[in-house]
Design an enzyme around this catalytic site. Structure first.
Site, PDB file in Angstrom:
ATOM      1  N   ASP A 226     -12.552  19.968   8.681  1.00  0.00           N
ATOM      2  CA  ASP A 226     -12.524  20.992   9.401  1.00  0.00           C
ATOM      3  C   ASP A 226     -12.275  22.384   8.898  1.00  0.00           C
ATOM      4  OD1 ASP A 226     -13.011  19.051  11.619  1.00  0.00           O
ATOM      5  OD2 ASP A 226     -11.126  19.334  12.496  1.00  0.00           O
TER       6      ASP A 226
ATOM      7  N   THR B  76      -1.544  25.887  13.866  1.00  0.00           N
ATOM      8  CA  THR B  76      -2.721  26.413  13.126  1.00  0.00           C
ATOM      9  C   THR B  76      -2.904  27.727  12.868  1.00  0.00           C
ATOM     10  OG1 THR B  76      -3.779  24.223  13.743  1.00  0.00           O
ATOM     11  CG2 THR B  76      -5.392  25.908  12.984  1.00  0.00           C
TER      12      THR B  76
ATOM     13  N   ARG C 109     -18.358  18.966  13.677  1.00  0.00           N
ATOM     14  CA  ARG C 109     -18.007  18.245  15.023  1.00  0.00           C
ATOM     15  C   ARG C 109     -17.557  19.327  15.957  1.00  0.00           C
ATOM     16  NH1 ARG C 109     -12.124  14.927  14.100  1.00  0.00           N
ATOM     17  NH2 ARG C 109     -11.032  16.850  13.138  1.00  0.00           N
TER      18      ARG C 109
ATOM     19  N   ASP D 211      -8.563  23.050   7.492  1.00  0.00           N
ATOM     20  CA  ASP D 211      -8.345  24.044   8.371  1.00  0.00           C
ATOM     21  C   ASP D 211      -8.304  25.351   7.561  1.00  0.00           C
ATOM     22  OD1 ASP D 211      -8.594  22.446  10.683  1.00  0.00           O
ATOM     23  OD2 ASP D 211      -6.709  23.108  11.542  1.00  0.00           O
TER      24      ASP D 211
ATOM     25  N   GLN E 250      -2.583  21.104   8.966  1.00  0.00           N
ATOM     26  CA  GLN E 250      -3.337  22.544   9.317  1.00  0.00           C
ATOM     27  C   GLN E 250      -2.628  23.581   8.216  1.00  0.00           C
ATOM     28  OE1 GLN E 250      -2.052  20.591  11.693  1.00  0.00           O
ATOM     29  NE2 GLN E 250      -3.827  20.122  13.245  1.00  0.00           N
TER      30      GLN E 250
ATOM     31  N   TRP F 228     -15.166  21.457  18.131  1.00  0.00           N
ATOM     32  CA  TRP F 228     -14.009  21.849  18.492  1.00  0.00           C
ATOM     33  C   TRP F 228     -14.104  21.842  20.058  1.00  0.00           C
ATOM     34  CZ3 TRP F 228     -10.557  26.149  16.648  1.00  0.00           C
ATOM     35  CH2 TRP F 228      -8.988  26.099  16.898  1.00  0.00           C
TER      36      TRP F 228
END
Length: 320
Positions: free
Chosen positions: A180, A104, A236, A157, A134, A238
């Site tokens: 995300d 990531t 959410r 991401d 990612q 992390w």
């Protein structure tokens, strides 16, 4: 004589001020100073203290860009947001030229380590694909970063607001992704942005440090999605103390009635700092939200000005 003196001093001041701002033109057809954006960024001196404008003419620039920490006060300005695209397709699991496996943190199309960076009228993307995992488009680590009228697109991401001490401001931007796709520990404000979901998943994954009062703040934003979606959460955590707030935002029907997700860990419900105020649309259901999500009062919402959030640095919205 007085008129001539006034004219002289006006011209002197104009020339003097223009000399303080360096401008580099990037054009793929050779009509500028450089044909790639990275060449232009490399030309900026280390430990720079003067404004540098990098003007980018129309084109799709397939580059993996890095702006080093010593190259501050850089403005990357596109000729047209729809026609100036910075694109790359790295994603987790691939390998860099040195043999390291991409994750990531190393997958971005553009790494911004410098502070006092501004982008305007640019489309940043990671086009690795829906199933690539990612795949970051923008990795923003430096402090006082501003993005005006930009598009930031990809899949999982997409926008990594990475610096724990970083302050970031996004105005009139379009941000699109799947899972995300806005994430990280930075303090970031999204003003009048369009947030577009492409999967039944999660918009944000903040990892705000416990001692940082504000994480991600969305003000007057529009949350939209593909018409088939119906199970998207606003975020959410992390990390346990993740902070995300939506104020005066339109939320379409893709947002779940409960609004949020605890990342399969009930303990996060005691620490996560998720909040909303005066949102509207079919996905804005304050009465159906989880009880551990805070519904701000009008007086609470007054504490979400740019000065409250950013302190001494107050970026200014601009007309496009």
């Amino acid at each position: 004589m007085k008129i001539n003196l006034i004219l002289f001093f006006t011209l002197f001041i104009s020339v003097h001020l223009s000399a303080q701002i360096n401008k580099i033109v990037v054009a793929q057809d050779g009509s500028g100073n450089y044909t790639t954006i990275q060449q232009a960024l490399n030309a900026i001196p280390c430990n720079n203290t003067k404004p540098f404008i990098v003007f980018v003419k129309k084109g799709i620039y397939k580059e993996r860009l890095i702006l080093d920490s010593g190259k501050q006060f850089v403005s990357l300005v596109g000729e047209n947001k729809n026609d100036v695209v910075v694109s790359y397709n790295n994603h987790s699991g691939l390998h860099l030229p040195n043999g390291d496996t991409i994750n990531t943190w190393t997958s971005a199309s553009f790494f911004i380590y410098a502070s006092n960076f501004t982008a305007q009228n640019i489309h940043f993307e990671n086009n690795a694909g829906f199933y690539a995992g990612q795949a970051v488009a923008l990795y923003v680590y430096g402090d006082k970063a501003t993005f005006y009228n930009c598009a930031i697109t990809g899949f999982q991401d997409v926008l990594f607001c990475s610096g724990p001490s970083s302050r970031q401001y996004y105005h009139n931007c379009y941000i699109e992704g799947t899972t995300d796709f806005i994430f990280g520990p930075a303090t970031a404000v999204f003003d009048s942005c369009t947030i577009y979901s492409k999967k039944n998943s999660h918009v944000t994954a903040a990892s705000t440090p416990r001692e940082i009062p504000y994480g991600f703040v969305f003000r007057n934003c529009t949350l939209l999605a593909d018409s088939s979606l119906h199970n998207v959460s606003l975020g959410r955590p992390w990390q346990p103390y993740a902070s995300v707030t939506y104020i005066h935002c339109y939320m379409d029907k893709h947002v779940i009635p409960q609004g949020w997700n605890n990342w399969k860990n009930p303990a996060n419900e005691k620490t996560a700092r998720f909040a909303e105020f005066n949102n509207y649309g079919p996905g804005a259901n304050p009465l159906n939200r989880y009880t551990w999500v805070k519904q701000l009062s009008a007086s609470d919402a007054e504490n979400y000005t740019l000065k409250d959030i950013f302190g001494s640095w107050v970026p200014q919205p601009i007309n496009h």
